[in-house]
Scaffold this motif. Sequence first.
Motif, PDB file in Angstrom:
ATOM      1  N   PRO A   1     -12.143  12.287   0.600  1.00 30.24           N
ATOM      2  CA  PRO A   1     -11.856  10.997   1.237  1.00 30.24           C
ATOM      3  C   PRO A   1     -12.659   9.825   0.656  1.00 30.24           C
ATOM      4  O   PRO A   1     -12.120   8.724   0.493  1.00 30.24           O
TER       5      PRO A   1
ATOM      6  N   GLU B   1     -10.973   6.452  -0.985  1.00 31.63           N
ATOM      7  CA  GLU B   1     -11.261   5.077  -0.563  1.00 31.63           C
ATOM      8  C   GLU B   1     -11.773   4.249  -1.741  1.00 31.63           C
ATOM      9  O   GLU B   1     -11.413   3.068  -1.884  1.00 31.63           O
ATOM     10  N   LYS B   2     -12.595   4.854  -2.586  1.00 26.54           N
ATOM     11  CA  LYS B   2     -13.106   4.143  -3.767  1.00 26.54           C
ATOM     12  C   LYS B   2     -11.958   3.718  -4.673  1.00 26.54           C
ATOM     13  O   LYS B   2     -11.920   2.583  -5.162  1.00 26.54           O
TER      14      LYS B   2
ATOM     15  N   ASP C   1      -4.564   3.198   5.333  1.00 24.89           N
ATOM     16  CA  ASP C   1      -4.604   4.358   6.233  1.00 24.89           C
ATOM     17  C   ASP C   1      -3.346   4.455   7.095  1.00 24.89           C
ATOM     18  O   ASP C   1      -2.755   5.535   7.240  1.00 24.89           O
TER      19      ASP C   1
ATOM     20  N   ILE D   1      -8.037  -1.329   3.655  1.00 27.84           N
ATOM     21  CA  ILE D   1      -8.149   0.102   3.948  1.00 27.84           C
ATOM     22  C   ILE D   1      -7.397   0.450   5.232  1.00 27.84           C
ATOM     23  O   ILE D   1      -6.780   1.521   5.328  1.00 27.84           O
ATOM     24  N   GLN D   2      -7.422  -0.441   6.215  1.00 28.47           N
ATOM     25  CA  GLN D   2      -6.641  -0.174   7.431  1.00 28.47           C
ATOM     26  C   GLN D   2      -5.148  -0.141   7.117  1.00 28.47           C
ATOM     27  O   GLN D   2      -4.432   0.746   7.593  1.00 28.47           O
TER      28      GLN D   2
ATOM     29  N   ASP E   1     -11.859  -5.934   2.359  1.00 25.68           N
ATOM     30  CA  ASP E   1     -11.712  -4.505   2.064  1.00 25.68           C
ATOM     31  C   ASP E   1     -11.315  -3.738   3.326  1.00 25.68           C
ATOM     32  O   ASP E   1     -10.491  -2.818   3.279  1.00 25.68           O
ATOM     33  N   GLN E   2     -11.901  -4.130   4.451  1.00 28.14           N
ATOM     34  CA  GLN E   2     -11.614  -3.429   5.710  1.00 28.14           C
ATOM     35  C   GLN E   2     -10.138  -3.551   6.085  1.00 28.14           C
ATOM     36  O   GLN E   2      -9.513  -2.553   6.475  1.00 28.14           O
TER      37      GLN E   2
ATOM     38  N   ALA F   1      -8.804   3.290  -3.750  1.00 28.10           N
ATOM     39  CA  ALA F   1      -7.982   2.297  -3.050  1.00 28.10           C
ATOM     40  C   ALA F   1      -8.593   0.902  -3.187  1.00 28.10           C
ATOM     41  O   ALA F   1      -7.885  -0.081  -3.428  1.00 28.10           O
ATOM     42  N   LEU F   2      -9.903   0.812  -3.046  1.00 30.74           N
ATOM     43  CA  LEU F   2     -10.554  -0.490  -3.171  1.00 30.74           C
ATOM     44  C   LEU F   2     -10.582  -0.974  -4.621  1.00 30.74           C
ATOM     45  O   LEU F   2     -10.532  -2.183  -4.880  1.00 30.74           O
TER      46      LEU F   2
ATOM     47  N   THR G   1       0.810  -1.221   0.000  1.00 28.67           N
ATOM     48  CA  THR G   1       0.000   0.000   0.000  1.00 28.67           C
ATOM     49  C   THR G   1       0.849   1.279   0.000  1.00 28.67           C
ATOM     50  O   THR G   1       0.300   2.376  -0.092  1.00 28.67           O
TER      51      THR G   1
END
Length: 311
Positions: free
Chosen positions: A238, A242-243, A271, A267-268, A263-264, A245-246, A222
């Motif tokens: 934001p 996120e869109k 971030d 994203i973690q 996905d969670q 990134a996924l 990432t």
Amino acid sequence: MGETVEQQLAAWVKQQLSQEQAVTLQALSGDAGFRRYFRVSNSQPPLMAVYAPPTTENSELYLAVSQMLASGSVRVPQVQAVDLQRGFLLVEDCGDQLLLSALNPDSVDAFYHQAMDMLVALQAVAVPEGALPHYDGQRLWDEMALFPTWFVQGLLDQPWGRNEQTLLDECFDWLVVSALEQPQALVHRDFHARNLMLHSHSQPAGELVTIDFQDAVTGPITYDLVSLLRDCYIRWQPAQVEKWALAYRKKLIQKGRQAGVSDQQFIQWFDLMGLQRHIKVLGIFARLFLRDGKAGYLHDLPLVLHYTLTV
């Protein structure tokens, strides 16, 4: 009186081009550390001459990374000739248009998907064992350690005691664990809109080219993604970040790559990797001003601070 480096470089370029007439070099402004860039007049194809002092610049590593990326179909400036002993390079001239100048709300989605496709290819490049440094825990920690030294104490002139350091140590430990638990791949390390160019001379024009990759390492998947999507020089909403990134995670999965169990989780990772990078950048930008006199980076600090505070 001996020849200047620029005169020596011009004579070397003339020799590489096997031409009788003298070569004229046009110096280009930029913030490339100790490297100096010159446009070669009337060259076909368009070329640039580079002086990379051997005492400060590792041109051998630059060439190795360039070859690795090109072998993986990642578009980089082609190297025409090199003299490592003197730090001379003759490379393809890709023009002047950075991706940053072409980004706007209407264009950004297409450009970022193009850049993410390039990043998917970059992360698929096979890195021979020992060819690149690892983005290990010590390297990640050392980067973040620039923050209290240069930003808090140096730029803000704020006291820094044991309690603050203990709290920050715990935070740094957490960020390092998150980075190291991710799948590892080749990392450009500065993959953003100032280091992506739209080739002015390609056919058709506008081919995406990446530059400034000489500090490449192997590290978290990432890192380059957050460098692109949470760019220190331009901000996007934001929800859109996120869109994207996924969407990148989906691209990885479609290629059969590891991209986290959900996905969670992805994203973690994204971030926290961004937090690590932006803590580092706050220290670097402060150091560039305090040590190197580059005041322009102060204008970019508010956005980097915003990213740091909103994770």
